[in-house]
Design a protein around this motif. Structure first.
Motif, short mmCIF file in Angstrom:
data_model
loop_
_atom_site.label_atom_id
_atom_site.label_comp_id
_atom_site.label_asym_id
_atom_site.label_seq_id
_atom_site.Cartn_x
_atom_site.Cartn_y
_atom_site.Cartn_z
N HIS A 11 47.31 45.37 41.71
CA HIS A 11 46.04 45.12 42.39
C HIS A 11 46.01 43.74 43.03
CE1 HIS A 11 41.79 45.81 43.21
NE2 HIS A 11 41.62 44.53 42.91
N HIS A 60 45.56 43.02 46.96
CA HIS A 60 44.29 42.40 47.34
C HIS A 60 44.36 40.89 47.11
CE1 HIS A 60 43.37 46.59 46.17
NE2 HIS A 60 42.62 46.54 47.25
N LEU A 92 43.77 36.96 47.29
CA LEU A 92 42.58 36.13 47.49
C LEU A 92 42.99 34.74 47.93
CD1 LEU A 92 40.62 36.92 44.20
CD2 LEU A 92 40.20 37.87 46.46
N GLU A 95 34.15 32.82 42.50
CA GLU A 95 33.85 34.25 42.58
C GLU A 95 34.96 35.04 41.88
OE1 GLU A 95 33.10 37.70 45.94
OE2 GLU A 95 32.96 35.59 46.51
N LEU A 96 34.56 35.92 40.98
CA LEU A 96 35.50 36.75 40.25
C LEU A 96 35.59 38.13 40.90
CD1 LEU A 96 34.39 35.91 36.60
CD2 LEU A 96 36.13 34.77 37.99
N GLN A 97 36.79 38.63 41.04
CA GLN A 97 37.02 39.93 41.65
C GLN A 97 37.35 40.96 40.58
OE1 GLN A 97 36.63 40.42 45.01
NE2 GLN A 97 35.94 38.30 44.97
N SER A 98 36.85 42.17 40.75
CA SER A 98 37.09 43.22 39.76
C SER A 98 38.42 43.91 40.01
CB SER A 98 35.95 44.23 39.78
OG SER A 98 35.90 44.88 41.04
N ILE A 99 38.91 44.55 38.96
CA ILE A 99 40.14 45.33 39.00
C ILE A 99 39.81 46.70 38.42
CG2 ILE A 99 42.54 45.47 38.21
CD1 ILE A 99 42.37 42.42 37.68
N ARG A 156 38.20 40.33 35.10
CA ARG A 156 38.16 40.01 36.53
C ARG A 156 39.26 39.00 36.81
NH1 ARG A 156 35.28 43.65 35.53
NH2 ARG A 156 33.07 43.88 35.94
N TYR A 157 39.50 38.74 38.09
CA TYR A 157 40.51 37.74 38.42
C TYR A 157 40.04 36.84 39.53
CZ TYR A 157 42.17 40.16 42.67
OH TYR A 157 42.27 40.72 43.92
N ALA A 158 40.70 35.69 39.61
CA ALA A 158 40.45 34.72 40.66
C ALA A 158 41.75 33.97 40.89
CB ALA A 158 39.34 33.75 40.25
N THR A 188 46.90 32.73 39.77
CA THR A 188 46.00 33.83 39.49
C THR A 188 45.64 33.82 38.01
OG1 THR A 188 47.03 35.14 41.24
CG2 THR A 188 45.72 36.34 39.62
#
Length: 99
Positions: A39, A43, A45, A66-70, A76-78, A84
């Motif tokens: 992921h 995707h 960042l 901002e944290l991104q979902s998986i 979450r990841y950033a 990462t």
């Protein structure tokens, strides 16, 4: 008799603390590792620079990150300082640094 109980009680408290610390460890399964890596690669960042924040397991990220979902992963990841990080969204604490 009381003299013997004090060291025993102290030992019990110490062992209980170790158990709690071990329970806080996050174990990411190999299947989740694969999902996360794929992921993140699909995707990418932009990296965020944070002064004064160490990227260690247990460090908290500020609300400005901002944290991104998986999909299928509770974390979450950033990308912070070109690294990462996997983050618990409830506490915003880093649970894993992905290199």
């Amino acid at each position: 008799m009381k003299i013997h109980l004090v060291p025993a009680a102290a030992g019990f408290v110490l062992l209980a603390g170790i158990g709690v610390a071990a329970a806080d460890q996050v174990i990411v399964t190999p299947e989740q590792q694969t999902i996360i890596r794929e992921h993140v690669q699909k995707h990418p960042l932009a990296s965020v620079s944070l002064l004064g924040v160490e990227l260690n397991v247990g460090s908290a990220l500020p609300d400005t990150v901002e944290l991104q979902s998986i999909p299928d992963v509770q974390y979450r990841y950033a990308v912070v300082d070109n690294r990462t990080v996997l983050v618990d969204p409830g506490t915003r604490r880093i649970v894993q640094v992905i290199d």
